[in-house]
Design a protein around this motif. Structure first.
Motif, short mmCIF file in Angstrom:
data_model
loop_
_atom_site.label_atom_id
_atom_site.label_comp_id
_atom_site.label_asym_id
_atom_site.label_seq_id
_atom_site.Cartn_x
_atom_site.Cartn_y
_atom_site.Cartn_z
N MET A 125 0.83 -1.17 0.00
CA MET A 125 0.00 0.00 0.00
C MET A 125 0.89 1.25 0.00
SD MET A 125 -2.60 1.48 2.87
CE MET A 125 -4.11 0.65 2.56
N ASN A 126 0.53 2.18 -0.84
CA ASN A 126 1.23 3.45 -0.94
C ASN A 126 1.01 4.26 0.35
OD1 ASN A 126 2.34 5.85 -1.71
ND2 ASN A 126 1.13 6.07 -3.56
N PRO A 127 2.05 4.85 0.93
CA PRO A 127 1.85 5.63 2.16
C PRO A 127 0.87 6.79 1.98
CG PRO A 127 4.18 5.27 1.76
CD PRO A 127 3.45 4.76 0.56
N LEU A 128 0.74 7.34 0.78
CA LEU A 128 -0.19 8.45 0.56
C LEU A 128 -1.64 7.98 0.50
CD1 LEU A 128 1.76 10.62 -2.02
CD2 LEU A 128 1.54 10.96 0.43
N ASP A 129 -1.87 6.66 0.38
CA ASP A 129 -3.23 6.13 0.35
C ASP A 129 -3.79 5.91 1.75
OD1 ASP A 129 -3.28 6.13 -2.39
OD2 ASP A 129 -2.59 4.06 -2.56
N ARG A 130 -2.96 5.99 2.75
CA ARG A 130 -3.44 5.80 4.12
C ARG A 130 -4.34 6.96 4.51
NH1 ARG A 130 0.44 2.34 7.38
NH2 ARG A 130 1.73 1.44 5.75
N SER A 131 -5.25 6.70 5.43
CA SER A 131 -6.18 7.74 5.82
C SER A 131 -6.00 8.11 7.28
CB SER A 131 -7.63 7.31 5.57
OG SER A 131 -7.94 6.20 6.35
N ILE A 132 -6.40 9.32 7.58
CA ILE A 132 -6.33 9.85 8.93
C ILE A 132 -7.75 10.24 9.32
CG2 ILE A 132 -5.45 11.72 10.36
CD1 ILE A 132 -3.06 11.89 8.46
N ALA A 133 -8.17 9.84 10.50
CA ALA A 133 -9.50 10.17 10.99
C ALA A 133 -9.44 11.46 11.79
CB ALA A 133 -10.05 9.04 11.85
N LEU A 134 -10.17 12.46 11.32
CA LEU A 134 -10.30 13.73 12.03
C LEU A 134 -11.73 13.81 12.54
CD1 LEU A 134 -8.47 16.03 9.48
CD2 LEU A 134 -7.55 15.11 11.59
N GLY A 135 -11.97 13.23 13.69
CA GLY A 135 -13.33 13.13 14.19
C GLY A 135 -14.11 12.18 13.30
N PRO A 136 -15.28 12.57 12.82
CA PRO A 136 -16.05 11.70 11.93
C PRO A 136 -15.60 11.77 10.47
CG PRO A 136 -17.29 13.68 12.40
CD PRO A 136 -16.04 13.74 13.25
N LEU A 137 -14.61 12.61 10.18
CA LEU A 137 -14.15 12.82 8.82
C LEU A 137 -12.89 12.01 8.56
CD1 LEU A 137 -14.52 14.54 6.21
CD2 LEU A 137 -12.98 16.20 7.26
N GLY A 138 -12.90 11.21 7.51
CA GLY A 138 -11.72 10.46 7.12
C GLY A 138 -11.07 11.13 5.92
N VAL A 139 -9.79 11.45 6.04
CA VAL A 139 -9.07 12.16 4.99
C VAL A 139 -7.81 11.36 4.64
CG1 VAL A 139 -7.91 14.32 4.39
CG2 VAL A 139 -9.88 14.37 5.89
N SER A 140 -7.58 11.16 3.34
CA SER A 140 -6.36 10.46 2.96
C SER A 140 -5.17 11.40 3.16
CB SER A 140 -6.44 9.99 1.53
OG SER A 140 -6.28 11.06 0.63
N LEU A 141 -4.03 10.81 3.35
CA LEU A 141 -2.83 11.60 3.59
C LEU A 141 -2.48 12.45 2.37
CD1 LEU A 141 -0.66 12.19 5.65
CD2 LEU A 141 0.65 10.28 4.76
N GLY A 142 -2.73 11.93 1.16
CA GLY A 142 -2.47 12.70 -0.05
C GLY A 142 -3.32 13.96 -0.13
N GLN A 143 -4.61 13.83 0.23
CA GLN A 143 -5.49 15.00 0.21
C GLN A 143 -5.09 16.00 1.28
OE1 GLN A 143 -9.21 13.04 0.75
NE2 GLN A 143 -9.62 12.93 -1.45
N LEU A 144 -4.68 15.50 2.43
CA LEU A 144 -4.24 16.38 3.51
C LEU A 144 -2.98 17.15 3.12
CD1 LEU A 144 -5.06 17.17 6.38
CD2 LEU A 144 -3.52 15.39 7.20
N LEU A 145 -2.04 16.46 2.46
CA LEU A 145 -0.83 17.14 2.00
C LEU A 145 -1.13 18.16 0.90
CD1 LEU A 145 1.74 14.20 1.96
CD2 LEU A 145 1.65 16.15 3.53
N LEU A 146 -2.10 17.86 0.03
CA LEU A 146 -2.49 18.82 -1.00
C LEU A 146 -3.08 20.08 -0.37
CD1 LEU A 146 -2.91 19.43 -4.04
CD2 LEU A 146 -5.16 18.39 -3.81
N ALA A 147 -3.94 19.92 0.62
CA ALA A 147 -4.52 21.08 1.30
C ALA A 147 -3.44 21.88 2.03
CB ALA A 147 -5.60 20.62 2.28
N LEU A 148 -2.51 21.18 2.67
CA LEU A 148 -1.42 21.86 3.37
C LEU A 148 -0.53 22.62 2.39
CD1 LEU A 148 0.02 22.32 6.08
CD2 LEU A 148 1.36 20.28 5.60
N ALA A 149 -0.25 22.02 1.24
CA ALA A 149 0.57 22.70 0.22
C ALA A 149 -0.14 23.94 -0.30
CB ALA A 149 0.88 21.74 -0.92
N MET A 150 -1.47 23.86 -0.46
CA MET A 150 -2.23 25.02 -0.94
C MET A 150 -2.19 26.15 0.10
SD MET A 150 -3.88 26.10 -3.46
CE MET A 150 -5.00 27.39 -3.90
N ILE A 151 -2.30 25.80 1.37
CA ILE A 151 -2.25 26.81 2.42
C ILE A 151 -0.88 27.48 2.46
CG2 ILE A 151 -2.29 27.12 4.93
CD1 ILE A 151 -4.52 24.95 4.97
#
Length: 69
Positions: free
Chosen positions: A1-27
């Motif tokens: 499994m690709n490390p960027l495919d792993r997900s992180i649970a933020l309360g009831p919201l599940g976010v993949s690490l790739g999406q989280l890094l994309l949002a962080l890069a945009m910020i």
């Protein structure tokens, strides 16, 4: 499994690490763009959002074209 495919649970919201890094890069890009743009009196926020939008739409078009079957 690709490390960027792993997900992180933020309360009831599940976010993949790739999406989280994309949002962080945009910020980070918005902060750096605002800092540099203020120095040169140029607004870069709209350009960054347009680039993100074009990138997301382009990725979706390529995905649909690849799995057209």
């Amino acid at each position: 499994m690709n490390p960027l495919d792993r997900s992180i649970a933020l309360g009831p919201l599940g976010v993949s690490l790739g999406q989280l890094l994309l949002a962080l890069a945009m910020i980070v890009a918005l902060i750096v763009g605002a800092w540099v743009g203020r120095r040169r009196q140029v607004s870069v926020g709209d350009l960054l959002f347009n680039a993100l939008l074009i990138g997301v739409i382009g990725a979706r078009v390529v995905f649909v074209a690849r799995y057209w079957q």
